[in-house]
Design an enzyme around this catalytic site. Sequence first.
Site, PDB file in Angstrom:
ATOM      1  N   ALA A  22       0.840  -1.192   0.000  1.00  0.00           N
ATOM      2  CA  ALA A  22       0.000   0.000   0.000  1.00  0.00           C
ATOM      3  C   ALA A  22       0.873   1.239   0.000  1.00  0.00           C
ATOM      4  O   ALA A  22       1.846   1.299   0.730  1.00  0.00           O
ATOM      5  CB  ALA A  22      -0.907  -0.012   1.223  1.00  0.00           C
ATOM      6  N   CYS A  23       0.521   2.223  -0.798  1.00  0.00           N
ATOM      7  CA  CYS A  23       1.331   3.428  -0.921  1.00  0.00           C
ATOM      8  C   CYS A  23       0.420   4.645  -1.053  1.00  0.00           C
ATOM      9  O   CYS A  23      -0.795   4.522  -1.160  1.00  0.00           O
ATOM     10  CB  CYS A  23       2.236   3.340  -2.154  1.00  0.00           C
ATOM     11  SG  CYS A  23       3.246   1.836  -2.209  1.00  0.00           S
ATOM     12  N   THR A  24       1.037   5.824  -1.033  1.00  0.00           N
ATOM     13  CA  THR A  24       0.320   7.072  -1.247  1.00  0.00           C
ATOM     14  C   THR A  24       1.132   7.918  -2.207  1.00  0.00           C
ATOM     15  O   THR A  24       2.354   8.055  -2.028  1.00  0.00           O
ATOM     16  CB  THR A  24       0.120   7.829   0.075  1.00  0.00           C
ATOM     17  OG1 THR A  24      -0.508   6.959   1.032  1.00  0.00           O
ATOM     18  CG2 THR A  24      -0.745   9.066  -0.134  1.00  0.00           C
ATOM     19  N   GLU A 117       1.988   2.543  -7.121  1.00  0.00           N
ATOM     20  CA  GLU A 117       0.845   2.666  -6.233  1.00  0.00           C
ATOM     21  C   GLU A 117      -0.032   1.442  -6.473  1.00  0.00           C
ATOM     22  O   GLU A 117      -0.520   1.224  -7.584  1.00  0.00           O
ATOM     23  CB  GLU A 117       0.063   3.937  -6.582  1.00  0.00           C
ATOM     24  CG  GLU A 117      -1.124   4.195  -5.712  1.00  0.00           C
ATOM     25  CD  GLU A 117      -0.754   4.808  -4.387  1.00  0.00           C
ATOM     26  OE1 GLU A 117      -1.559   4.698  -3.456  1.00  0.00           O
ATOM     27  OE2 GLU A 117       0.349   5.389  -4.279  1.00  0.00           O
ATOM     28  N   ARG A 267      -7.015   9.216   3.235  1.00  0.00           N
ATOM     29  CA  ARG A 267      -5.700   9.749   2.863  1.00  0.00           C
ATOM     30  C   ARG A 267      -5.815  10.791   1.760  1.00  0.00           C
ATOM     31  O   ARG A 267      -5.191  11.857   1.826  1.00  0.00           O
ATOM     32  CB  ARG A 267      -4.784   8.603   2.424  1.00  0.00           C
ATOM     33  CG  ARG A 267      -4.222   7.796   3.557  1.00  0.00           C
ATOM     34  CD  ARG A 267      -3.363   6.669   3.034  1.00  0.00           C
ATOM     35  NE  ARG A 267      -4.137   5.554   2.534  1.00  0.00           N
ATOM     36  CZ  ARG A 267      -3.702   4.677   1.631  1.00  0.00           C
ATOM     37  NH1 ARG A 267      -2.504   4.817   1.083  1.00  0.00           N
ATOM     38  NH2 ARG A 267      -4.460   3.670   1.254  1.00  0.00           N
TER      39      ARG A 267
END
Length: 501
Positions: A22-24, A117, A267
Amino acid sequence: MKFRTSILTAALSMAIAGSALACTTVVVGEGASADGSFLIARSADSSAMKAQHMVKHPARTYKKGDMYRTQDYKGATDFSYPQPEQAMGYTTVPNWKTQLHGATGFNDAGVGISGTESIFARDDALKLDPYNEKTGITEDDILDVLLPRAKTAREAVEILGSIIETTGAGEGFGVAFVDDKEIWYLETGTGHQWLAQRTPKDTYFASGNQGRLQKYDPKSPDFLASKNLVQWATENGFYDPKKDGEFNFSKAYTRDDERDRDYNDPRVWQIQKMLNPSLEQKVGDGRNFPVYLKPEKKITVEDLKAIMRDHYQTGELQSHDPYTKGLRGDEPYRPISVFRTYEAHVMQVRPWLPDEIGAVTYVAMGMADLSVFVPYYHGLNAYPAHYGQGTDKADSESLYWKYRKLQTLVMTDYPKLHGVVQKAYADFERQTAEAQKTFEDEYVKVFKQDPKKADAMLEDFNQGVMAKAEALAEDLTNQVFTIRTKDIEDANFFANRSKKD
């Protein structure tokens, strides 16, 4: 205050909670940045045990027929692709175990890529066009396949898109691309469908593990996509032109359900609130969030660092901060900065400067909230040997573990200790930014007359900044150990009645 192993256990539980990957991501057009630069920021989240290396791959020549094979490095799939006969040099920040999944990097042509992502296609569409989990391309391969050959950001998009259409994607992903002229973002739909859009000049884009792109204009040079993107969705019942109106990529191809409401939507909501404070929208209304927004104030590198460090510690979502009032691994709103982030970065391209300093990547090893962003200029010739060391076991030499061990220690009492580290790192980053400005002004002057001398200046300056950052992390580790030692002694003194011994 007692040293409870349960506190550390909570911290480590947060490291593995939620999605495995999981990334942003934030992408900023040149007109939306404070100085006219292109900007990309991304946190890479998987496991705190995933030590990262920093690698410079030299330019090299391949024989016709030589192949890149993921399984040569024991990667995720059995993907393979022809090597370019003349491969450019490039940088990556890969996983220690496979030396793949490079996370961020620039090549000799000044093309930069940040990936990936993790995003998810809708389940019913994947049943008809599944990911090619056997031989498809994944985040393991993207930088190592594209950076040796792509001369522009657009070309990199086209190459990756062609691979997705033919071989297929082994998973769902979003990827950011930049050069000195434009910045792009690509998202996969199903196993062989994809869409990419050039970021509008005056806007930014934010994503948190969701398919966020929506509009598609096949006649516009600002879009690239799989050849039958709309046709496939129409034929399989995921898009009805008469009923749905304008084609919406996210709606036709990507997931949007209860899994997104607390893990992903907050987010993106938080990023848009930080950059557009007057914007009012519901936290769980993800698909209706604007895809591109003009920021209320021009965006800086420091703004993106703050975003990468965010865990709802300010603003309207403070009740969801999982650290400041004690670790809460059961907090439903997943923050941007999590303990299991193994690196975060901000990529900057300033076309008006020489390539050597115009492209710079700020890398924070481990959890960004408790790490320091160190600048690495494109013209840096080499990394120290210990930048290529580190495994899933803590050590005293590798760059990764120097930063990670301090973060782990702070998480044993985050409310008390985080300020010590954050203040020291903030001071360092401010002083480094001032030194960078002085150095860059001098570099430009010298570069015009003597490029070799300028390059020597760059090497000396950048290596010095890197060494100071490491020394600071080691000093802070000793400071925090001192504090925790005193805490434990005070809580477990076992004095006699006279309190003397």
